[in-house]
Motif scaffolding. Structure first.
Motif, PDB file in Angstrom:
ATOM      1  N   ASP A  15       0.806  -1.218   0.000  1.00 54.16           N
ATOM      2  CA  ASP A  15       0.000   0.000   0.000  1.00 54.16           C
ATOM      3  C   ASP A  15       0.842   1.272   0.000  1.00 54.16           C
ATOM      4  OD1 ASP A  15      -2.380  -1.494   0.093  1.00 54.16           O
ATOM      5  OD2 ASP A  15      -2.221  -1.669   2.275  1.00 54.16           O
ATOM      6  N   GLY A  16       2.165   1.128  -0.053  1.00 60.39           N
ATOM      7  CA  GLY A  16       3.027   2.287   0.101  1.00 60.39           C
ATOM      8  C   GLY A  16       3.036   2.709   1.565  1.00 60.39           C
ATOM      9  N   ALA A  17       3.781   3.759   1.878  1.00 55.83           N
ATOM     10  CA  ALA A  17       3.865   4.214   3.266  1.00 55.83           C
ATOM     11  C   ALA A  17       4.359   5.654   3.306  1.00 55.83           C
ATOM     12  CB  ALA A  17       4.817   3.323   4.068  1.00 55.83           C
ATOM     13  N   ALA A  18       3.995   6.332   4.378  1.00 56.62           N
ATOM     14  CA  ALA A  18       4.522   7.665   4.684  1.00 56.62           C
ATOM     15  C   ALA A  18       5.178   7.556   6.052  1.00 56.62           C
ATOM     16  CB  ALA A  18       3.411   8.696   4.690  1.00 56.62           C
ATOM     17  N   ILE A  19       6.473   7.846   6.096  1.00 54.05           N
ATOM     18  CA  ILE A  19       7.250   7.617   7.322  1.00 54.05           C
ATOM     19  C   ILE A  19       7.953   8.905   7.731  1.00 54.05           C
ATOM     20  CG2 ILE A  19       9.205   6.338   8.293  1.00 54.05           C
ATOM     21  CD1 ILE A  19       8.671   4.193   6.112  1.00 54.05           C
ATOM     22  N   GLU A  20       7.862   9.245   9.006  1.00 55.73           N
ATOM     23  CA  GLU A  20       8.651  10.357   9.542  1.00 55.73           C
ATOM     24  C   GLU A  20      10.089   9.868   9.654  1.00 55.73           C
ATOM     25  OE1 GLU A  20       7.581  13.300  11.813  1.00 55.73           O
ATOM     26  OE2 GLU A  20       5.694  13.394  10.719  1.00 55.73           O
ATOM     27  N   ALA A  21      11.008  10.656   9.126  1.00 57.73           N
ATOM     28  CA  ALA A  21      12.408  10.239   9.087  1.00 57.73           C
ATOM     29  C   ALA A  21      13.262  11.123   9.976  1.00 57.73           C
ATOM     30  CB  ALA A  21      12.925  10.306   7.654  1.00 57.73           C
ATOM     31  N   GLN A  22      14.299  10.553  10.514  1.00 53.86           N
ATOM     32  CA  GLN A  22      15.284  11.282  11.302  1.00 53.86           C
ATOM     33  C   GLN A  22      16.390  11.755  10.382  1.00 53.86           C
ATOM     34  OE1 GLN A  22      14.108  12.069  14.180  1.00 53.86           O
ATOM     35  NE2 GLN A  22      15.974  12.357  15.272  1.00 53.86           N
ATOM     36  N   THR A  23      16.690  13.038  10.366  1.00 50.58           N
ATOM     37  CA  THR A  23      17.835  13.542   9.621  1.00 50.58           C
ATOM     38  C   THR A  23      19.084  12.832  10.139  1.00 50.58           C
ATOM     39  OG1 THR A  23      16.800  15.680   9.262  1.00 50.58           O
ATOM     40  CG2 THR A  23      19.189  15.614   9.122  1.00 50.58           C
ATOM     41  N   GLY A  24      19.946  12.391   9.213  1.00 49.07           N
ATOM     42  CA  GLY A  24      21.183  11.714   9.602  1.00 49.07           C
ATOM     43  C   GLY A  24      21.074  10.204   9.654  1.00 49.07           C
ATOM     44  N   GLU A  25      19.893   9.662   9.420  1.00 46.76           N
ATOM     45  CA  GLU A  25      19.686   8.206   9.429  1.00 46.76           C
ATOM     46  C   GLU A  25      19.621   7.712   7.988  1.00 46.76           C
ATOM     47  OE1 GLU A  25      16.876   5.110  11.960  1.00 46.76           O
ATOM     48  OE2 GLU A  25      16.167   7.127  11.623  1.00 46.76           O
ATOM     49  N   SER A  26      20.069   6.492   7.741  1.00 52.03           N
ATOM     50  CA  SER A  26      20.038   5.953   6.379  1.00 52.03           C
ATOM     51  C   SER A  26      18.612   5.546   6.001  1.00 52.03           C
ATOM     52  CB  SER A  26      20.972   4.749   6.237  1.00 52.03           C
ATOM     53  OG  SER A  26      20.419   3.607   6.852  1.00 52.03           O
ATOM     54  N   ILE A  27      18.334   5.596   4.707  1.00 47.87           N
ATOM     55  CA  ILE A  27      17.024   5.148   4.221  1.00 47.87           C
ATOM     56  C   ILE A  27      16.787   3.701   4.620  1.00 47.87           C
ATOM     57  CG2 ILE A  27      15.683   4.632   2.146  1.00 47.87           C
ATOM     58  CD1 ILE A  27      16.980   7.099   0.832  1.00 47.87           C
ATOM     59  N   CYS A  28      17.804   2.853   4.530  1.00 46.40           N
ATOM     60  CA  CYS A  28      17.676   1.443   4.887  1.00 46.40           C
ATOM     61  C   CYS A  28      17.230   1.281   6.338  1.00 46.40           C
ATOM     62  CB  CYS A  28      18.993   0.720   4.642  1.00 46.40           C
ATOM     63  SG  CYS A  28      18.921  -1.076   4.863  1.00 46.40           S
ATOM     64  N   ASP A  29      17.894   1.968   7.248  1.00 44.83           N
ATOM     65  CA  ASP A  29      17.523   1.865   8.661  1.00 44.83           C
ATOM     66  C   ASP A  29      16.107   2.357   8.903  1.00 44.83           C
ATOM     67  OD1 ASP A  29      19.873   0.680   9.555  1.00 44.83           O
ATOM     68  OD2 ASP A  29      20.837   2.599  10.013  1.00 44.83           O
ATOM     69  N   ILE A  30      15.729   3.432   8.235  1.00 49.79           N
ATOM     70  CA  ILE A  30      14.378   3.959   8.392  1.00 49.79           C
ATOM     71  C   ILE A  30      13.353   2.931   7.921  1.00 49.79           C
ATOM     72  CG2 ILE A  30      12.764   5.719   7.565  1.00 49.79           C
ATOM     73  CD1 ILE A  30      15.313   7.614   7.488  1.00 49.79           C
ATOM     74  N   LEU A  31      13.602   2.306   6.764  1.00 45.52           N
ATOM     75  CA  LEU A  31      12.687   1.286   6.265  1.00 45.52           C
ATOM     76  C   LEU A  31      12.586   0.117   7.235  1.00 45.52           C
ATOM     77  CD1 LEU A  31      13.678   1.216   2.487  1.00 45.52           C
ATOM     78  CD2 LEU A  31      11.682   2.304   3.511  1.00 45.52           C
ATOM     79  N   LEU A  32      13.734  -0.403   7.655  1.00 46.18           N
ATOM     80  CA  LEU A  32      13.740  -1.558   8.561  1.00 46.18           C
ATOM     81  C   LEU A  32      13.066  -1.243   9.895  1.00 46.18           C
ATOM     82  CD1 LEU A  32      17.356  -2.857   7.862  1.00 46.18           C
ATOM     83  CD2 LEU A  32      15.203  -3.895   7.091  1.00 46.18           C
ATOM     84  N   ASN A  33      13.269  -0.036  10.404  1.00 47.08           N
ATOM     85  CA  ASN A  33      12.657   0.368  11.681  1.00 47.08           C
ATOM     86  C   ASN A  33      11.151   0.580  11.567  1.00 47.08           C
ATOM     87  OD1 ASN A  33      15.114   0.264  13.005  1.00 47.08           O
ATOM     88  ND2 ASN A  33      15.544   2.428  12.695  1.00 47.08           N
ATOM     89  N   ASN A  34      10.652   0.597  10.333  1.00 49.92           N
ATOM     90  CA  ASN A  34       9.217   0.767  10.104  1.00 49.92           C
ATOM     91  C   ASN A  34       8.604  -0.458   9.435  1.00 49.92           C
ATOM     92  OD1 ASN A  34       8.254   3.689  10.831  1.00 49.92           O
ATOM     93  ND2 ASN A  34      10.352   3.850  10.084  1.00 49.92           N
ATOM     94  N   ASP A  35       9.192  -1.624   9.691  1.00 56.25           N
ATOM     95  CA  ASP A  35       8.676  -2.924   9.260  1.00 56.25           C
ATOM     96  C   ASP A  35       8.588  -3.092   7.739  1.00 56.25           C
ATOM     97  OD1 ASP A  35       8.384  -3.794  11.938  1.00 56.25           O
ATOM     98  OD2 ASP A  35       6.493  -2.689  12.078  1.00 56.25           O
ATOM     99  N   ILE A  36       9.468  -2.399   7.002  1.00 54.66           N
ATOM    100  CA  ILE A  36       9.603  -2.611   5.562  1.00 54.66           C
ATOM    101  C   ILE A  36      10.923  -3.346   5.380  1.00 54.66           C
ATOM    102  CG2 ILE A  36       9.770  -1.556   3.282  1.00 54.66           C
ATOM    103  CD1 ILE A  36       8.126   0.808   4.453  1.00 54.66           C
ATOM    104  N   ASP A  37      10.821  -4.648   5.152  1.00 50.87           N
ATOM    105  CA  ASP A  37      11.974  -5.546   5.209  1.00 50.87           C
ATOM    106  C   ASP A  37      12.778  -5.559   3.905  1.00 50.87           C
ATOM    107  OD1 ASP A  37      13.709  -7.372   6.349  1.00 50.87           O
ATOM    108  OD2 ASP A  37      12.448  -9.100   5.862  1.00 50.87           O
ATOM    109  N   ILE A  38      13.405  -4.434   3.598  1.00 50.97           N
ATOM    110  CA  ILE A  38      14.232  -4.350   2.390  1.00 50.97           C
ATOM    111  C   ILE A  38      15.448  -5.265   2.540  1.00 50.97           C
ATOM    112  CG2 ILE A  38      15.547  -2.338   3.235  1.00 50.97           C
ATOM    113  CD1 ILE A  38      15.447  -1.346   0.242  1.00 50.97           C
ATOM    114  N   ASP A  39      15.822  -5.917   1.435  1.00 48.69           N
ATOM    115  CA  ASP A  39      17.011  -6.768   1.463  1.00 48.69           C
ATOM    116  C   ASP A  39      18.233  -5.935   1.829  1.00 48.69           C
ATOM    117  OD1 ASP A  39      15.725  -9.111   0.732  1.00 48.69           O
ATOM    118  OD2 ASP A  39      16.118  -8.854  -1.409  1.00 48.69           O
ATOM    119  N   HIS A  40      19.136  -6.536   2.577  1.00 48.09           N
ATOM    120  CA  HIS A  40      20.425  -5.901   2.915  1.00 48.09           C
ATOM    121  C   HIS A  40      21.406  -7.018   3.243  1.00 48.09           C
ATOM    122  CE1 HIS A  40      18.011  -6.169   6.579  1.00 48.09           C
ATOM    123  NE2 HIS A  40      19.122  -6.180   7.288  1.00 48.09           N
ATOM    124  N   ALA A  41      21.729  -7.790   2.201  1.00 48.76           N
ATOM    125  CA  ALA A  41      22.496  -9.029   2.354  1.00 48.76           C
ATOM    126  C   ALA A  41      23.874  -8.829   2.980  1.00 48.76           C
ATOM    127  CB  ALA A  41      22.634  -9.734   1.008  1.00 48.76           C
TER     128      ALA A  41
END
Length: 113
Positions: A15-41
């Motif tokens: 459904d897509g998502a709108a996430i509040e992000a912390q300046t200085g944080e990586s996009i990957c960490d933001i996704l993972l911290n919001n239950d979007i399980d992007i691959d990061h092998a």
């Protein structure tokens, strides 16, 4: 506080998502911290391309890419001019619109299909 709009992705975020992000944080960490399980092998070590994203809006507000990231991106499936490795793309102060490509190059995952 910047906001990241995640465009719909069939498996990871239908459904897509709108996430509040912390300046200085990586996009990957933001996704993972919001239950979007992007691959990061490579466990976010800038050693693979499985966390590749395309930044549709706000690209210039991200941290600069390194030569190592640029070299890896050359191997990413579906590379576009606004592609980044989400583990290396650090959020600035602007809102972002991010697309997670349909496919990634993930040998471990592909070997189990």
């Amino acid at each position: 506080m910047p906001q990241i709009i995640i465009l719909p992705h069939v498996e990871l975020c239908p459904d897509g998502a709108a996430i509040e992000a912390q300046t200085g944080e990586s996009i990957c960490d933001i996704l993972l911290n919001n239950d979007i399980d992007i691959d990061h092998a490579c466990d976010k070590a800038c050693a693979c391309t499985t966390c590749h994203v395309i930044v549709r809006e706000g690209f210039k507000s991200l941290s600069d890419s390194t030569e190592q990231e640029d070299d890896l991106l050359d191997k990413a499936w579906g590379l576009e001019p606004n592609s980044r490795l989400s583990c290396q793309a650090v959020v600035g102060t602007e809102d972002l619109v991010v697309e997670i490509p349909k496919y990634s190059i993930n040998m471990a995952k592909e070997g189990h299909r």
